[in-house]
Design a protein around this motif. Sequence first.
Motif, PDB file in Angstrom:
ATOM      1  N   ASP A 158       0.836  -1.199   0.000  1.00  0.00           N
ATOM      2  CA  ASP A 158       0.000   0.000   0.000  1.00  0.00           C
ATOM      3  C   ASP A 158       0.869   1.246   0.000  1.00  0.00           C
ATOM      4  OD1 ASP A 158       0.727   0.372   2.709  1.00  0.00           O
ATOM      5  OD2 ASP A 158      -0.901  -0.965   3.333  1.00  0.00           O
TER       6      ASP A 158
ATOM      7  N   VAL B 215      -2.668  -2.126  -3.280  1.00  0.00           N
ATOM      8  CA  VAL B 215      -3.999  -2.252  -2.675  1.00  0.00           C
ATOM      9  C   VAL B 215      -4.350  -1.056  -1.785  1.00  0.00           C
ATOM     10  CG1 VAL B 215      -3.953  -4.768  -2.739  1.00  0.00           C
ATOM     11  CG2 VAL B 215      -3.115  -3.584  -0.698  1.00  0.00           C
TER      12      VAL B 215
ATOM     13  N   LYS C 206      -4.952   3.171  -0.815  1.00  0.00           N
ATOM     14  CA  LYS C 206      -5.757   4.252  -1.354  1.00  0.00           C
ATOM     15  C   LYS C 206      -4.884   5.472  -1.568  1.00  0.00           C
ATOM     16  CE  LYS C 206      -7.434   5.657   3.189  1.00  0.00           C
ATOM     17  NZ  LYS C 206      -8.627   5.856   4.010  1.00  0.00           N
TER      18      LYS C 206
ATOM     19  N   CYS D 275     -10.591   5.254  -3.526  1.00  0.00           N
ATOM     20  CA  CYS D 275     -10.878   4.269  -2.496  1.00  0.00           C
ATOM     21  C   CYS D 275      -9.759   3.255  -2.404  1.00  0.00           C
ATOM     22  CB  CYS D 275     -12.175   3.535  -2.823  1.00  0.00           C
ATOM     23  SG  CYS D 275     -13.620   4.554  -2.519  1.00  0.00           S
TER      24      CYS D 275
ATOM     25  N   TRP E  59      -8.606  -0.637  -1.517  1.00  0.00           N
ATOM     26  CA  TRP E  59      -9.266  -1.926  -1.647  1.00  0.00           C
ATOM     27  C   TRP E  59      -9.980  -2.210  -0.326  1.00  0.00           C
ATOM     28  CZ3 TRP E  59      -7.096  -6.687  -4.432  1.00  0.00           C
ATOM     29  CH2 TRP E  59      -6.634  -6.332  -5.713  1.00  0.00           C
TER      30      TRP E  59
ATOM     31  N   ARG F 167     -11.741  -7.776   0.076  1.00  0.00           N
ATOM     32  CA  ARG F 167     -11.204  -8.087  -1.250  1.00  0.00           C
ATOM     33  C   ARG F 167      -9.744  -8.546  -1.141  1.00  0.00           C
ATOM     34  NH1 ARG F 167     -10.496  -3.801  -6.263  1.00  0.00           N
ATOM     35  NH2 ARG F 167      -9.635  -5.312  -7.743  1.00  0.00           N
ATOM     36  N   ILE F 168      -9.005  -7.886  -0.261  1.00  0.00           N
ATOM     37  CA  ILE F 168      -7.608  -8.295  -0.037  1.00  0.00           C
ATOM     38  C   ILE F 168      -7.573  -9.711   0.526  1.00  0.00           C
ATOM     39  CG2 ILE F 168      -5.508  -7.834   1.306  1.00  0.00           C
ATOM     40  CD1 ILE F 168      -6.244  -4.852   1.222  1.00  0.00           C
TER      41      ILE F 168
END
Lengths: 255, 255
Positions: free
Chosen positions: A39, A59, A61, A66, A68, A72-73
């Motif tokens: 990230d 993943v 923001k 947004c 993730w 979803r991760i």
Amino acid sequence: MMTRKTGHIALVGAGPGARDLLTLRALNRIQSADLVLFDRLVDPDIVELARDGAERIYVGKEVGRCAWPQGRIDRLIVAKAKLGLRVVRLKSGDPSVFGRACEEITAARAAGIEIEIVPGVTAASAAAASIARPLTERGETDSFVLTTGTARPGDAAPDRARLAHPGTSMAFYMAVQRAGEVQADLLAAGAPAACPVDIVERASTPTERHIATTLGQLAETIATQGVTNPAILFIRYPKSLAGALSDTPRGIFAA
Amino acid sequence: MMTRKTGHIALVGAGPGARDLLTLRALNRIQSADLVLFDRLVDPDIVELARDGAERIYVGKEVGRCAWPQGRIDRLIVAKAKLGLRVVRLKSGDPSVFGRACEEITAARAAGIEIEIVPGVTAASAAAASIARPLTERGETDSFVLTTGTARPGDAAPDRARLAHPGTSMAFYMAVQRAGEVQADLLAAGAPAACPVDIVERASTPTERHIATTLGQLAETIATQGVTNPAILFIRYPKSLAGALSDTPRGIFAA
């Protein structure tokens, strides 16, 4: 090379920023990964350590976009590990300190996937090292509190009053936007305005900045100096300040 | 190669035990050192990373023997750095967390010698990683306290009552001998006997051991299981236990 039947998930502490503050184990896991998730807080220099053929997935923001969603991760790392891949999820600092690792651990276990946590150097350690000021000083502070400026929507705000106690050294993570609130809470609970504060912005990176101030001037200093996250706020209430006045003039943003 | 006019002192975090939990920076400093000082808590595998010609000095204490007095260590590292040598003082874990780094920093500065702190992975991070239980869990604990079981002779004992607060996760360092006292203080302050406790002995080493117990059974567990330092005691008072009874039966050593 043998075919792997089951994959592996590692939550890897990427350390505070500087690439050479990675551990040898973290380096090994990154270099042997088939897939690396990272990230915004993880330095691109660290992601680059992955081998050429490894997949890299961002993943995090960015401003105005947004991140993730966590679910979803979780689904992605489990699905990839089930394919037999070695999955590394890089976490800034140490995964166990405000790293929100619970969800990923739970998801992996629920799917029967082996999960490993690789500890890292947390930002407070790096910040303290940079300014050469230990987090605990014998005789002056005997407890060291790691806390955060943010609470999950719906959670009660952290009770900061109990931190306002002589002998306590505090490190606030991600608290720049809440500095006025932190200052007001601690002063209201009796911490002296003279308590020394060290702000360390972007610890261990080339743009690291250190600003020394006091509890009474904390919010004003952050505003006038334009401090932004990631930053660690070290607030010390040494035993030698016990009994000092808490109502000396406060920063104008403290109310 | 140029002759160095002034030396350099580095206080280097050796991490929690396992050699591969060293940072790349720590490895670099050890490998380029002319002199390495280490104590009992630093793994011999790590000291061996120094180059062949480097001097190695053991400054720790063993059972029944005296450690080097701090003043002697301070004088040695300053004298060696003044000779132009690169001095590495290895500290178990992270030098800023209960590493007693103040004296060495002060001595170096007084002598005008450059001093660098290399942060490391602290034992609590390694222990939390080993048991895959984050130090902070969103919604359940919002503050994480690092504290120690020992106080310097003449110091007031740490005030543990203020730690007995819902939402607090605690890691006690070097507290095995004080476990009965810690247990009694926390129970007396209202922490429920059901608070979960994880004991991690020798985190990250081949002989690591994990024992799960409760606050009410802490001292008894330590006695019956023969737990010794180095160990981390994680005691959690989750918000979900707020209001639980504190007077359920205590371990027989708790009084």
